[in-house]
Design a protein around this motif. Structure first.
Motif, PDB file in Angstrom:
ATOM      1  N   TYR A  13       0.576  -0.951   0.274  1.00 11.51           N
ATOM      2  CA  TYR A  13      -0.339  -0.384   0.127  1.00 11.51           C
ATOM      3  C   TYR A  13       0.971   1.123   0.155  1.00 11.51           C
ATOM      4  CZ  TYR A  13      -3.898  -3.154   1.361  1.00 11.51           C
ATOM      5  OH  TYR A  13      -4.959  -3.916   1.198  1.00 11.51           O
ATOM      6  N   SER A  16       1.665   2.028  -3.489  1.00 16.98           N
ATOM      7  CA  SER A  16       0.304   2.786  -4.355  1.00 16.98           C
ATOM      8  C   SER A  16       0.236   3.369  -4.282  1.00 16.98           C
ATOM      9  CB  SER A  16      -0.462   1.286  -4.431  1.00 16.98           C
ATOM     10  OG  SER A  16      -1.244   1.367  -3.022  1.00 16.98           O
ATOM     11  N   VAL A  28      -0.736  -2.951 -11.974  1.00 15.14           N
ATOM     12  CA  VAL A  28      -0.420  -4.394 -10.811  1.00 15.14           C
ATOM     13  C   VAL A  28      -0.591  -5.386 -11.364  1.00 15.14           C
ATOM     14  CG1 VAL A  28      -1.139  -4.715  -8.764  1.00 15.14           C
ATOM     15  CG2 VAL A  28      -2.016  -2.767  -9.698  1.00 15.14           C
ATOM     16  N   LEU A 203      -5.442  -1.303  -3.394  1.00 14.96           N
ATOM     17  CA  LEU A 203      -4.967  -1.918  -4.402  1.00 14.96           C
ATOM     18  C   LEU A 203      -5.409  -3.535  -4.522  1.00 14.96           C
ATOM     19  CD1 LEU A 203      -1.943  -2.586  -6.195  1.00 14.96           C
ATOM     20  CD2 LEU A 203      -1.142  -3.360  -3.638  1.00 14.96           C
TER      21      LEU A 203
END
Length: 232
Positions: A13, A16, A28, A203
């Motif tokens: 995270y 992202s 991704v 994500l």
């Protein structure tokens, strides 16, 4: 478009969120750590420590593809690449770096160990649980005192905040009462309200494990057992 190799974890995270904050488009590539994707030879060429996240930037230094692992290093790279979220003045820059290192060496490892011994260890070891939960609380206290005098960890919003936020938002899982840390509560709410953060936290949401779902024996063996060493 930059490639982000990731699975929905706090360290992923960080990246992202950073990519959303600085506006770099990214693709991704899931690395299912429960199935052992992190041991695939192709991934090990990018991340030799068999950990995600990792990135491949097609427009790296010298205009050539550039791969990088370790979430803290990735945050610094993206900050320097874009000129965002890390100051260039030396004093301010190292204030950000020190709090980034605080997360990498303290918040992440201690909360990770607390999480492991409470929820994933094959046997409950009271000493280990007590040790890491107490240390997590101590680190929250450090952040609380700093945030009493500063809006964000290093003054302005930066990669230091991006690094710590995904871990510290999991305070409930560690049995911490956020009301004991009002400045941390304020800081978490301010960061979570940012649109880029909200996008970054999506994500791989479709494969995220529900809190009620337990880890299978195969997943446990891959993540914590002998298989992770045999596959190297």
């Amino acid at each position: 478009m930059l490639d982000l190799y990731a699975w929905p974890t706090p360290n992923a995270y960080k990246v992202s969120i950073m990519l959303e904050e600085v506006g770099i488009p990214y693709n991704v590539i899931p690395v299912n750590i429960g199935k052992g994707d992190q041991f695939n030879p192709e991934f090990l060429k990018i991340s030799p420590n068999n950990k995600m996240p990792a990135i491949v930037d097609p427009d790296g230094p010298g205009g050539k593809p550039y791969s990088l692992f370790e979430s803290g290093a990735i945050l610094m790279y993206l900050a320097e690449k874009t000129g965002q979220l890390m100051p260039t003045e030396m004093g301010s820059r190292y204030r950000v770096i020190q709090w980034l290192m605080f997360q990498m060496g303290g918040i992440g490892p201690m909360m990770g160990q607390a999480n492991h011994f409470q929820y994933y260890a094959p046997e409950k070891i009271p000493y280990a649980i007590d040790r890491y939960v107490k240390e997590t609380g101590r680190l929250f206290g450090v952040v609380e005192r700093v945030l009493a005098e500063s809006e964000y960890l290093a003054g302005d919003y930066s990669i230091a905040d991006i690094a710590s936020f995904p871990w510290m938002r999991g305070y409930e899982r560690q049995g911490l009462n956020i009301e004991d840390f009002p400045q941390v509560k304020r800081w978490l709410a301010a960061i979570e309200a940012r649109p880029a953060v909200q996008k970054g936290l999506q994500l791989l949401a479709e494969v995220r494990r529900p809190p009620s779902q337990t880890m299978s024996d195969d997943e446990r063996q891959i993540l914590f057992g002998e298989l992770q060493y045999q596959k190297r």
